[in-house]
Design a protein around this motif. Structure first.
Motif, PDB file in Angstrom:
ATOM      1  N   ALA A  75       0.824  -1.207   0.000  1.00 61.38           N
ATOM      2  CA  ALA A  75       0.000   0.000   0.000  1.00 61.38           C
ATOM      3  C   ALA A  75       0.862   1.264   0.000  1.00 61.38           C
ATOM      4  O   ALA A  75       1.933   1.303   0.612  1.00 61.38           O
ATOM      5  CB  ALA A  75      -0.927   0.005   1.210  1.00 61.38           C
ATOM      6  N   GLN A  76       0.362   2.287  -0.659  1.00 66.68           N
ATOM      7  CA  GLN A  76       1.099   3.554  -0.802  1.00 66.68           C
ATOM      8  C   GLN A  76       1.486   4.165   0.541  1.00 66.68           C
ATOM      9  O   GLN A  76       2.637   4.593   0.706  1.00 66.68           O
ATOM     10  CB  GLN A  76       0.276   4.530  -1.649  1.00 66.68           C
ATOM     11  N   PRO A  77       0.581   4.226   1.544  1.00 63.76           N
ATOM     12  CA  PRO A  77       1.001   4.824   2.817  1.00 63.76           C
ATOM     13  C   PRO A  77       2.175   4.076   3.463  1.00 63.76           C
ATOM     14  O   PRO A  77       3.047   4.691   4.068  1.00 63.76           O
ATOM     15  CB  PRO A  77      -0.254   4.732   3.691  1.00 63.76           C
ATOM     16  N   LEU A  78       2.193   2.753   3.313  1.00 61.51           N
ATOM     17  CA  LEU A  78       3.282   1.967   3.890  1.00 61.51           C
ATOM     18  C   LEU A  78       4.599   2.216   3.149  1.00 61.51           C
ATOM     19  O   LEU A  78       5.654   2.375   3.774  1.00 61.51           O
ATOM     20  CB  LEU A  78       2.920   0.478   3.859  1.00 61.51           C
ATOM     21  N   ILE A  79       4.539   2.291   1.812  1.00 63.09           N
ATOM     22  CA  ILE A  79       5.744   2.616   1.036  1.00 63.09           C
ATOM     23  C   ILE A  79       6.275   3.982   1.456  1.00 63.09           C
ATOM     24  O   ILE A  79       7.471   4.160   1.692  1.00 63.09           O
ATOM     25  CB  ILE A  79       5.457   2.585  -0.483  1.00 63.09           C
ATOM     26  N   SER A  80       5.377   4.951   1.568  1.00 63.12           N
ATOM     27  CA  SER A  80       5.796   6.312   1.955  1.00 63.12           C
ATOM     28  C   SER A  80       6.434   6.321   3.333  1.00 63.12           C
ATOM     29  O   SER A  80       7.444   6.996   3.555  1.00 63.12           O
ATOM     30  CB  SER A  80       4.596   7.261   1.922  1.00 63.12           C
ATOM     31  N   GLN A  81       5.862   5.558   4.259  1.00 66.90           N
ATOM     32  CA  GLN A  81       6.422   5.485   5.616  1.00 66.90           C
ATOM     33  C   GLN A  81       7.831   4.892   5.579  1.00 66.90           C
ATOM     34  O   GLN A  81       8.756   5.412   6.221  1.00 66.90           O
ATOM     35  CB  GLN A  81       5.509   4.629   6.492  1.00 66.90           C
ATOM     36  N   HIS A  82       8.010   3.820   4.840  1.00 67.34           N
ATOM     37  CA  HIS A  82       9.333   3.193   4.751  1.00 67.34           C
ATOM     38  C   HIS A  82      10.332   4.108   4.042  1.00 67.34           C
ATOM     39  O   HIS A  82      11.503   4.163   4.431  1.00 67.34           O
ATOM     40  CB  HIS A  82       9.241   1.842   4.044  1.00 67.34           C
ATOM     41  N   LEU A  83       9.889   4.835   3.042  1.00 67.21           N
ATOM     42  CA  LEU A  83      10.777   5.790   2.365  1.00 67.21           C
ATOM     43  C   LEU A  83      11.218   6.895   3.321  1.00 67.21           C
ATOM     44  O   LEU A  83      12.365   7.335   3.281  1.00 67.21           O
ATOM     45  CB  LEU A  83      10.101   6.377   1.126  1.00 67.21           C
ATOM     46  N   ARG A  84      10.324   7.329   4.207  1.00 68.75           N
ATOM     47  CA  ARG A  84      10.700   8.351   5.202  1.00 68.75           C
ATOM     48  C   ARG A  84      11.804   7.829   6.112  1.00 68.75           C
ATOM     49  O   ARG A  84      12.754   8.556   6.433  1.00 68.75           O
ATOM     50  CB  ARG A  84       9.484   8.776   6.026  1.00 68.75           C
ATOM     51  N   VAL A  85      11.688   6.578   6.540  1.00 68.78           N
ATOM     52  CA  VAL A  85      12.725   5.986   7.401  1.00 68.78           C
ATOM     53  C   VAL A  85      14.050   5.918   6.643  1.00 68.78           C
ATOM     54  O   VAL A  85      15.108   6.294   7.176  1.00 68.78           O
ATOM     55  CB  VAL A  85      12.307   4.579   7.887  1.00 68.78           C
ATOM     56  N   LEU A  86      14.011   5.453   5.409  1.00 73.18           N
ATOM     57  CA  LEU A  86      15.237   5.339   4.608  1.00 73.18           C
ATOM     58  C   LEU A  86      15.842   6.718   4.323  1.00 73.18           C
ATOM     59  O   LEU A  86      17.063   6.875   4.329  1.00 73.18           O
ATOM     60  CB  LEU A  86      14.950   4.603   3.298  1.00 73.18           C
ATOM     61  N   LYS A  87      14.991   7.693   4.092  1.00 76.60           N
ATOM     62  CA  LYS A  87      15.476   9.049   3.838  1.00 76.60           C
ATOM     63  C   LYS A  87      16.127   9.638   5.091  1.00 76.60           C
ATOM     64  O   LYS A  87      17.204  10.225   5.025  1.00 76.60           O
ATOM     65  CB  LYS A  87      14.324   9.933   3.356  1.00 76.60           C
ATOM     66  N   ALA A  88      15.487   9.449   6.235  1.00 75.17           N
ATOM     67  CA  ALA A  88      16.031   9.967   7.502  1.00 75.17           C
ATOM     68  C   ALA A  88      17.374   9.321   7.825  1.00 75.17           C
ATOM     69  O   ALA A  88      18.252   9.953   8.417  1.00 75.17           O
ATOM     70  CB  ALA A  88      15.043   9.727   8.643  1.00 75.17           C
ATOM     71  N   ALA A  89      17.555   8.071   7.408  1.00 79.58           N
ATOM     72  CA  ALA A  89      18.814   7.357   7.661  1.00 79.58           C
ATOM     73  C   ALA A  89      19.876   7.674   6.609  1.00 79.58           C
ATOM     74  O   ALA A  89      21.000   7.187   6.713  1.00 79.58           O
ATOM     75  CB  ALA A  89      18.560   5.854   7.704  1.00 79.58           C
ATOM     76  N   GLY A  90      19.523   8.472   5.606  1.00 75.86           N
ATOM     77  CA  GLY A  90      20.497   8.828   4.575  1.00 75.86           C
ATOM     78  C   GLY A  90      20.705   7.738   3.537  1.00 75.86           C
ATOM     79  O   GLY A  90      21.709   7.741   2.831  1.00 75.86           O
ATOM     80  N   VAL A  91      19.746   6.815   3.428  1.00 76.03           N
ATOM     81  CA  VAL A  91      19.866   5.724   2.460  1.00 76.03           C
ATOM     82  C   VAL A  91      19.362   6.165   1.094  1.00 76.03           C
ATOM     83  O   VAL A  91      19.944   5.833   0.064  1.00 76.03           O
ATOM     84  CB  VAL A  91      19.095   4.472   2.945  1.00 76.03           C
ATOM     85  N   VAL A  92      18.244   6.919   1.079  1.00 76.19           N
ATOM     86  CA  VAL A  92      17.666   7.398  -0.177  1.00 76.19           C
ATOM     87  C   VAL A  92      17.508   8.910  -0.124  1.00 76.19           C
ATOM     88  O   VAL A  92      17.528   9.523   0.949  1.00 76.19           O
ATOM     89  CB  VAL A  92      16.289   6.744  -0.478  1.00 76.19           C
TER      90      VAL A  92
END
Length: 127
Positions: A75-92
């Motif tokens: 689901a889109q909200p779950l993808i967005s949530q995971h992208l936020r975590v990856l972005k905050a960690a400097g992965v994406v």
């Protein structure tokens, strides 16, 4: 057991104690606690199956959220949530193009961590 050794005027360092089957750690192998903590944060950010799948997808091509939703079947909200975590960690990082944000890996080192972990598990499955 870990040993934290403060150095006068600098950050404490973490050194593994020596044992009969593991030689004492040489000074060049010690790492500041802050470095180890940041590495732990990075590994925790990569520690969810959906985030691993996202990294593997972004390794192939830069993608926007709706492409990841379609490819991964999440689901889109779950993808967005995971992208936020990856972005905050400097992965994406994301770059806006009109109404879409295109996500890409910050560097290839991060994808190697994930690819190596997946390969390790797959190699163990055949044993």
């Amino acid at each position: 057991m870990f040993v934290v050794t403060p150095d006068a005027g600098s950050s404490p360092e973490l050194t593994l104690p020596h044992s009969a089957d593991r030689p004492a750690v040489r000074p060049a192998e010690t790492r500041p606690v802050q470095t180890l903590s940041a590495a732990g944060d990075l590994l925790r950010a990569l520690a969810a199956p959906v985030r691993i799948a996202i990294v593997l997808e972004l390794r192939e091509h830069d993608r926007c959220v709706h492409e990841l939703v379609e490819t991964l079947g999440v689901a889109q909200p779950l993808i967005s949530q995971h992208l936020r975590v990856l972005k905050a960690a400097g992965v994406v990082r994301g770059e806006r193009h009109g109404r879409e944000v295109i996500y890409r890996l910050v560097d290839e080192h991060l994808s190697h961590i994930v690819v190596d972990a997946v390969a390790h598990v797959e190699e163990g499955a055949g044993k």
